[in-house]
Scaffold this active site. Structure first.
Site, mmCIF file in Angstrom:
data_model
loop_
_atom_site.group_PDB
_atom_site.id
_atom_site.type_symbol
_atom_site.label_atom_id
_atom_site.label_comp_id
_atom_site.label_asym_id
_atom_site.label_seq_id
_atom_site.Cartn_x
_atom_site.Cartn_y
_atom_site.Cartn_z
ATOM 1 N N HIS A 1 -3.176 7.386 2.239
ATOM 2 C CA HIS A 1 -3.770 6.386 1.544
ATOM 3 C C HIS A 1 -4.433 5.789 2.207
ATOM 4 O O HIS A 1 -5.572 5.902 3.114
ATOM 5 C CB HIS A 1 -2.597 4.977 1.956
ATOM 6 C CG HIS A 1 -3.180 3.752 1.503
ATOM 7 N ND1 HIS A 1 -3.409 3.280 0.700
ATOM 8 C CD2 HIS A 1 -3.070 2.449 2.893
ATOM 9 C CE1 HIS A 1 -3.850 2.141 0.996
ATOM 10 N NE2 HIS A 1 -3.739 1.877 1.649
ATOM 11 N N ASN B 1 -9.842 -0.012 0.323
ATOM 12 C CA ASN B 1 -8.371 0.429 -0.105
ATOM 13 C C ASN B 1 -8.172 -0.180 -1.646
ATOM 14 O O ASN B 1 -7.830 -2.211 -1.501
ATOM 15 C CB ASN B 1 -8.294 -0.719 1.403
ATOM 16 C CG ASN B 1 -6.437 -0.303 1.153
ATOM 17 O OD1 ASN B 1 -5.926 -0.238 0.204
ATOM 18 N ND2 ASN B 1 -6.178 -1.232 1.787
ATOM 19 N N CYS C 1 0.930 -1.291 0.453
ATOM 20 C CA CYS C 1 0.044 -0.209 0.095
ATOM 21 C C CYS C 1 0.903 1.251 0.285
ATOM 22 O O CYS C 1 0.127 2.174 -0.140
ATOM 23 C CB CYS C 1 -0.936 0.244 1.524
ATOM 24 S SG CYS C 1 -1.933 -1.079 1.395
HETATM 25 N N1 COA Z 1 -17.630 -8.018 9.396
HETATM 26 C C1 COA Z 1 -18.492 -8.406 11.163
HETATM 27 N N2 COA Z 1 -17.677 -8.416 11.516
HETATM 28 C C2 COA Z 1 -16.411 -9.299 11.736
HETATM 29 C C3 COA Z 1 -15.945 -8.436 10.448
HETATM 30 C C4 COA Z 1 -17.039 -8.789 9.144
HETATM 31 N N3 COA Z 1 -16.831 -8.102 7.749
HETATM 32 N N4 COA Z 1 -14.610 -8.612 10.523
HETATM 33 C C5 COA Z 1 -13.915 -9.379 11.826
HETATM 34 N N5 COA Z 1 -15.598 -9.434 13.023
HETATM 35 C C6 COA Z 1 -15.629 -9.724 13.780
HETATM 36 C C7 COA Z 1 -14.311 -10.535 14.455
HETATM 37 O O1 COA Z 1 -14.381 -11.289 14.137
HETATM 38 C C8 COA Z 1 -14.249 -10.222 16.085
HETATM 39 O O2 COA Z 1 -15.051 -10.927 16.693
HETATM 40 P P1 COA Z 1 -15.077 -12.033 17.932
HETATM 41 O O3 COA Z 1 -14.181 -10.379 18.980
HETATM 42 O O4 COA Z 1 -16.205 -12.450 18.540
HETATM 43 O O5 COA Z 1 -13.417 -12.503 17.447
HETATM 44 C C9 COA Z 1 -14.396 -8.427 15.554
HETATM 45 O O6 COA Z 1 -14.907 -8.603 14.675
HETATM 46 C C10 COA Z 1 -13.596 -8.093 16.255
HETATM 47 O O7 COA Z 1 -12.462 -8.038 15.653
HETATM 48 P P2 COA Z 1 -11.404 -7.340 14.893
HETATM 49 O O8 COA Z 1 -10.349 -7.324 14.019
HETATM 50 O O9 COA Z 1 -11.098 -7.232 16.467
HETATM 51 O O10 COA Z 1 -12.123 -6.010 15.227
HETATM 52 P P3 COA Z 1 -10.871 -4.256 15.013
HETATM 53 O O11 COA Z 1 -12.303 -3.530 15.661
HETATM 54 O O12 COA Z 1 -9.732 -4.435 14.848
HETATM 55 O O13 COA Z 1 -11.654 -3.700 13.162
HETATM 56 C C11 COA Z 1 -10.172 -3.721 11.148
HETATM 57 C C12 COA Z 1 -10.750 -4.497 12.491
HETATM 58 C C13 COA Z 1 -9.551 -4.825 10.035
HETATM 59 C C14 COA Z 1 -11.182 -3.298 10.445
HETATM 60 C C15 COA Z 1 -8.946 -3.372 11.915
HETATM 61 O O14 COA Z 1 -8.345 -3.636 12.704
HETATM 62 C C16 COA Z 1 -8.369 -2.516 10.574
HETATM 63 O O15 COA Z 1 -9.055 -1.536 10.218
HETATM 64 N N6 COA Z 1 -7.209 -2.180 10.807
HETATM 65 C C17 COA Z 1 -6.197 -1.880 10.056
HETATM 66 C C18 COA Z 1 -6.230 -2.517 9.323
HETATM 67 C C19 COA Z 1 -5.288 -1.780 7.713
HETATM 68 O O16 COA Z 1 -5.610 -0.699 7.699
HETATM 69 N N7 COA Z 1 -5.169 -2.329 6.780
HETATM 70 C C20 COA Z 1 -4.529 -2.247 5.630
HETATM 71 C C21 COA Z 1 -3.263 -1.323 5.973
HETATM 72 S S1 COA Z 1 -2.709 -1.536 4.208
#
Ligand code: COA
Length: 321
Positions: free
Chosen positions: A248, A278, A114
């Site tokens: 980004h 993204n 990215c």
């Molecule tokens: N729909 C519903 N529930 C979902 C889900 C979806 N699409 N994806 C994950 N979950 C659930 C998980 O299973 C977890 O459930 P649990 O608590 O029962 O285990 C819960 O939601 C929380 O998951 P978590 O991964 O901790 O959520 P989060 O608040 O961290 O949000 C992201 C997830 C990916 C949105 C966030 O971590 C993020 O944006 N990270 C950075 C990603 C990024 O920028 N990547 C690219 C960089 S280039």
């Protein structure tokens, strides 16, 4: 010598999929409410079967050249930032060169996930400073729909397909405009928190994207804040000098945090993640193209770009349009 951003272009595939549609189509246990609440994403564009990183990159490049008023035979180098190339080789850049009818010259792909577009801007300016090129096409083009695991709701909902491009033109007179500085970082110790397992030379892996979202989020907030400070300090500029933040586009919560850090009102932050999701290396040039086309970014504006991605890689660039 200054590398002037002479033109911008973008390409998005025709097919648009909203969050509810995505959940239904791929049988995912998710919802529009969850995806929008955690990421700001409402929809994404998905490439058609016949589309490739090079076909989309070529479309974005043609638009950037047209907007710059620069003929294709003036281009002497092409850099394509992509982690979803058409093939291991030839490079996607060589394919774009042939597709747009550019004359033989320097062309190569760059892999920094990215952060690829910021890396490519830096490499393009270095080529120009060395005298190897005077007019460089810098393209970010990605088809993440082909590397996400469509059974993994925690990653597949986050990505989209698209391409963006800028034309950089060397100028010896315009000292105020152009790329002011770029700042690039990588730390391979964090390789496994965001990666594609497998590839052409790998000993295993299905070639699918895996991510520890929470960990990436934590790195993103601290590393982006540090690299933005680095860019401003290198130019002895206060954050109040920034007219536009073009980040980004991974997650609206990260984008908002960066806007707040810079003290910028939301209308000074270019956001496309709601509509594009993204698009990895394509997200910044797509956002630049949109904001230049609709008249937000004007000549003379100071634009701050920042990104983080797999590697980990991260970086920032400052440019006066
Ligand atoms: N729909 C519903 N529930 C979902 C889900 C979806 N699409 N994806 C994950 N979950 C659930 C998980 O299973 C977890 O459930 P649990 O608590 O029962 O285990 C819960 O939601 C929380 O998951 P978590 O991964 O901790 O959520 P989060 O608040 O961290 O949000 C992201 C997830 C990916 C949105 C966030 O971590 C993020 O944006 N990270 C950075 C990603 C990024 O920028 N990547 C690219 C960089 S280039």
């Amino acid at each position: 010598m200054r590398a002037i951003i002479a033109g911008t272009g973008g390409y998005l595939p025709e097919r648009v999929l909203g969050n509810d549609q995505l959940a239904a189509e791929y049988g995912l246990d998710t919802s529009d409410e969850w995806i929008r609440g955690r990421t700001g994403i409402r929809q994404r564009h998905l490439a058609a079967r016949g589309e490739t990183a090079s076909s989309m990159g070529a479309a974005a490049a043609r638009q950037a050249l047209e907007q710059a008023g620069i003929a294709v035979d003036e281009v002497d180098a092409i850099i394509v930032a992509t982690t979803t190339p058409d093939s291991a080789f030839p490079s996607t850049a060589a394919r774009v060169q042939a597709a747009i009818g550019a004359r033989p010259g320097l062309a190569f792909d760059l892999s920094a996930a990215c952060t690829g577009f910021i890396y490519a801007l830096g490499m393009a300016e270095s080529l120009m400073r060395s005298g190897a090129a005077r007019c460089v096409l810098v393209i970010g083009t990605e088809i993440y729909s082909r590397i996400v695991d469509w059974t993994d709701r925690s990653t597949c909902v986050l990505f989209g397909d698209g391409a963006g491009a800028v034309v950089l033109r060397a100028s010896d007179e315009e000292q105020e405009r152009g790329l002011l500085s770029w700042h690039l970082h990588a730390d391979g110790r964090h390789a496994d928190i965001l990666q594609v397992e497998g590839g052409a030379g790998s000993t295993g892996g299905a070639g699918l994207l895996r991510m520890s979202g929470r960990e990436v989020f934590r790195h993103a907030v601290s590393k982006l804040a540090a690299v933005v400070d680095q860019a401003l300090q290198a130019n002895a500029l206060d954050r109040s000098a920034v007219n536009w933040l073009v980040p980004h586009q991974a997650n609206l919560r990260i984008i908002d945090a960066m806007g707040r850090k810079l003290g910028l009102p939301p209308e000074r932050v270019v956001v496309t993640v709601d509509r594009h999701a993204n698009t990895s290396a394509a997200s910044i040039p797509l956002a630049l193209a949109e904001a230049a086309r609709d008249g937000r970014i004007k000549q003379g504006d100071l634009v701050l770009m920042e990104a983080i991605g797999g590697g980990l890689t991260w970086g920032a660039a400052l440019a006066r349009f």
